[in-house]
Design a protein around this motif. Sequence first.
Motif, PDB file in Angstrom:
ATOM      1  N   ALA A   1       3.508   0.850   3.023  1.00 45.65           N
ATOM      2  CA  ALA A   1       3.198  -0.216   3.977  1.00 45.65           C
ATOM      3  C   ALA A   1       3.276  -1.527   3.206  1.00 45.65           C
ATOM      4  N   LYS A   2       4.281  -2.334   3.508  1.00 47.61           N
ATOM      5  CA  LYS A   2       4.498  -3.567   2.756  1.00 47.61           C
ATOM      6  C   LYS A   2       3.338  -4.539   2.958  1.00 47.61           C
ATOM      7  N   ALA A   3       3.310  -5.554   2.102  1.00 44.97           N
ATOM      8  CA  ALA A   3       2.224  -6.526   2.137  1.00 44.97           C
ATOM      9  C   ALA A   3       2.101  -7.161   3.514  1.00 44.97           C
TER      10      ALA A   3
ATOM     11  N   ILE B   1      -3.851   8.941   1.780  1.00 43.14           N
ATOM     12  CA  ILE B   1      -4.322   8.641   0.432  1.00 43.14           C
ATOM     13  C   ILE B   1      -3.280   7.759  -0.255  1.00 43.14           C
ATOM     14  N   GLY B   2      -3.698   6.605  -0.738  1.00 35.90           N
ATOM     15  CA  GLY B   2      -2.744   5.702  -1.369  1.00 35.90           C
ATOM     16  C   GLY B   2      -3.390   4.765  -2.364  1.00 35.90           C
ATOM     17  N   LYS B   3      -2.571   3.845  -2.902  1.00 42.45           N
ATOM     18  CA  LYS B   3      -3.032   2.886  -3.904  1.00 42.45           C
ATOM     19  C   LYS B   3      -2.512   1.487  -3.559  1.00 42.45           C
TER      20      LYS B   3
ATOM     21  N   PHE C   1       0.869  -1.180   0.000  1.00 48.02           N
ATOM     22  CA  PHE C   1       0.000   0.000   0.000  1.00 48.02           C
ATOM     23  C   PHE C   1       0.905   1.229   0.000  1.00 48.02           C
ATOM     24  N   ARG C   2       0.920   1.961  -1.110  1.00 48.29           N
ATOM     25  CA  ARG C   2       1.779   3.143  -1.249  1.00 48.29           C
ATOM     26  C   ARG C   2       0.920   4.393  -1.060  1.00 48.29           C
ATOM     27  N   PHE C   3       1.308   5.220  -0.100  1.00 54.05           N
ATOM     28  CA  PHE C   3       0.515   6.413   0.168  1.00 54.05           C
ATOM     29  C   PHE C   3       1.310   7.682  -0.113  1.00 54.05           C
ATOM     30  N   GLU C   4       0.568   8.735  -0.429  1.00 55.32           N
ATOM     31  CA  GLU C   4       1.153  10.000  -0.824  1.00 55.32           C
ATOM     32  C   GLU C   4       1.527  10.844   0.392  1.00 55.32           C
TER      33      GLU C   4
END
Length: 225
Positions: free
Chosen positions: A140-142, A184-186, A114-117
């Motif tokens: 945040a790694k898996a 906010i992330g993807k 999960f990569r957040f801005e």
Amino acid sequence: MADEYHEEKPLTPAIKPPSPPITVDEALSIELRKQHRGFRNRTICCGIITAVILIISVVMLILGFTIFHVKNPKINLNSVSLTGLDRVNSTGLATNNLTVVADVSVKNPNVAAFRFEKTNSSLYYRGAVVSVADIPAGVAKARRTIRLDVTFLVTVAEMARNPQLVSDFMAGKPLQVESYTEIIGKVKILHIIKRKVTVTMNCSIAVNATGRTIVNQECKKHVSI
């Protein structure tokens, strides 16, 4: 002697009797058998293709509800610490500053990162913003949890603009502050499934100015996709 010079005549080749002509019924029967075999072959081929597509669809459906299912990240306020509160008194409210450090964690339950801005978190006193803290971009790694120290530098003079601060402080009432944090992330799974996730957290924090401690904290969280 005549027999020695007698030439044997070649044998006459056997003549194959002509095949009887095919009747219209026989021709129609042969054509129907050909069409039947072709239809049967096409039916078998279509059945195999349909079965393969069905198996792939079922497998993808199962994966979509299990491994490839994008789950919502979770944000949590673990603790809050203050420094500088011991220097604040009723006569020096406008000249002192506070440092508020919030221990925030972001839990990622997915099989992909999960990569957040880069974002920020705001601290409020009775509805007015008294400090803004930066939150750097991160990953945040898996199936891991990342911890963030969100540091607010609070100018007491900003809080003192609200006349309620002095009366609360003099009466020994807990100071009620609120924080708003947005992440906010993807999440991308195999570069096929992509989902943008926004996680927000509103916290209400009660600070005992006399005892210089956090007496209560309550948070409400929301996830939007």
